[in-house]
Write an enzyme that holds these catalytic residues in place. Structure first.
Site, mmCIF file in Angstrom:
data_model
loop_
_atom_site.group_PDB
_atom_site.id
_atom_site.type_symbol
_atom_site.label_atom_id
_atom_site.label_comp_id
_atom_site.label_asym_id
_atom_site.label_seq_id
_atom_site.Cartn_x
_atom_site.Cartn_y
_atom_site.Cartn_z
ATOM 1 N N TYR A 253 5.514 -1.122 7.790
ATOM 2 C CA TYR A 253 4.978 0.402 7.859
ATOM 3 C C TYR A 253 6.227 1.334 7.883
ATOM 4 O O TYR A 253 6.107 2.181 7.085
ATOM 5 C CB TYR A 253 4.170 0.663 9.255
ATOM 6 C CG TYR A 253 3.647 1.901 9.097
ATOM 7 C CD1 TYR A 253 2.528 2.198 8.699
ATOM 8 C CD2 TYR A 253 3.860 2.786 10.369
ATOM 9 C CE1 TYR A 253 1.682 3.326 8.675
ATOM 10 C CE2 TYR A 253 3.296 4.079 10.255
ATOM 11 C CZ TYR A 253 2.354 4.454 9.345
ATOM 12 O OH TYR A 253 1.580 5.653 9.596
ATOM 13 N N THR B 163 0.864 -1.160 0.042
ATOM 14 C CA THR B 163 -0.070 -0.068 0.086
ATOM 15 C C THR B 163 0.961 1.241 -0.066
ATOM 16 O O THR B 163 0.743 2.217 -0.705
ATOM 17 C CB THR B 163 -0.802 0.044 1.042
ATOM 18 O OG1 THR B 163 -1.681 -1.188 1.108
ATOM 19 C CG2 THR B 163 -1.786 1.340 1.200
#
Length: 313
Positions: free
Chosen positions: A146, A93
């Site tokens: 992340y 993402t």
């Protein structure tokens, strides 16, 4: 006035929904794009009657074509419990999402803002953290999907800018809280509030002396809008956060006071790679954006507690 067309990826998320609201209130046309992994239709349902608001279910890992003037790229799960659930999906993402949005901005000659994060600093050796600090990040830990995904997205933004002249903006968001936070996201503010309102023990990881700085969501949205309005020559990155620093014990006690809860504090071991302290140096934001947070922790918590009290009924 000319109505700008603005794409907000992750627009049904916590910060995204507040940004969509603000952009609409300023007379813009807003395309809100979300795959609802952590975002929710509930967050934007009150906007659906606005003829200038459009909600699109899409995952930015896949290319997306639309004609807009500006792009705010917020799409990415941002709390450990969500981004660790599917680590590969998280980094895809951040990285592929950035590539797709930068490609779109390049074709349209649109301005694009990347919602980066204080996590790019990892567990910092410098305190507070200025933008010039390169960080101290574990590339192979459980938070890396992340942290490194967001670092790579910043790299892509800078390279698209240098190589292709794409007009970019990067903001590094420090801890943000407010209404529409997901009660299940495992973040400290929502955790403590939910536990206090339910009368459950409040879970503090470590000895509670680790610090965080908390900015209210309206301050964050103001910073993003100001950043997007800066001259094209200024790309950032810019820290956006509240330099007021609180220990976990101070935060827990304030929430207990504001909720009138009788919950007790319980201590658990600290998760791996959890930073001991986090505080933004916002000198650059003050200088370039004429911005600093206006809402103090007590005032913001009162609004946030009222929201959670309502949804937990």
């Amino acid at each position: 006035m000319t109505r700008r067309k603005i794409l907000v990826t992750g627009g049904a998320g916590f910060i995204g929904s507040h940004l969509c609201e603000r952009l609409l209130s300023e007379g813009n046309e807003v395309l809100c794009l979300d795959n609802y992994f952590t975002g929710s239709k509930e967050n934007v349902v009150h906007l659906l009657d606005n003829p200038y608001f459009e909600l699109i279910r899409h995952d930015i890992v896949h290319p997306f074509h639309v004609d807009v003037d500006q792009i705010y790229n917020l799409a990415c799960p941002a709390s450990p419990v969500h981004y660790q659930y599917n680590a590969i999906k998280t980094i895809k993402t951040s990285v592929m999402g950035a590539i797709n949005m930068l490609g779109l901005a390049k074709r349209l000659k649109a301005k694009v803002l990347q919602a980066s994060t204080s996590e790019v600093y990892g567990d910092p050796h410098i305190h507070p953290q200025p933008e010039s600090y390169w960080g101290n990040v574990n590339p192979i830990g459980i938070r890396s999907c992340y942290d490194e995904g967001k670092r790579c997205a910043e790299t892509l933004f800078m390279d698209y800018h240098r190589q292709n002249g794409v007009r970019i903006k990067i903001v590094r968001i420090f801890n943000t809280y407010g209404p529409r936070m997901n009660p299940e996201d495992g973040r400290v503010v929502s955790n403590f509030i939910v536990q206090a309102l339910k009368g459950e023990d409040i879970t503090i990881y470590g000895d509670g002396t680790q610090t965080r700085s908390f900015q209210y969501v309206d301050d964050m949205v103001e910073a993003m809008i100001r950043m997007m309005a800066t001259d094209d020559s200024f790309t950032g990155p810019v820290n956006t956060g509240n330099p007021g620093e609180f220990t976990m014990i101070e935060l827990a006690r304030l929430i207990l006071e504001l909720t009138g809860s009788k919950s007790k504090l319980v201590f658990e071991p600290l998760p791996s790679d959890d930073p001991k302290q986090r505080k933004p140096d916002i000198t650059l934001a003050k200088e370039k954006l004429d911005w600093e947070p206006k809402i103090q922790l007590r005032e913001g918590l009162i609004k946030t507690i009222a929201y959670f009290d309502n949804i937990l009924e």
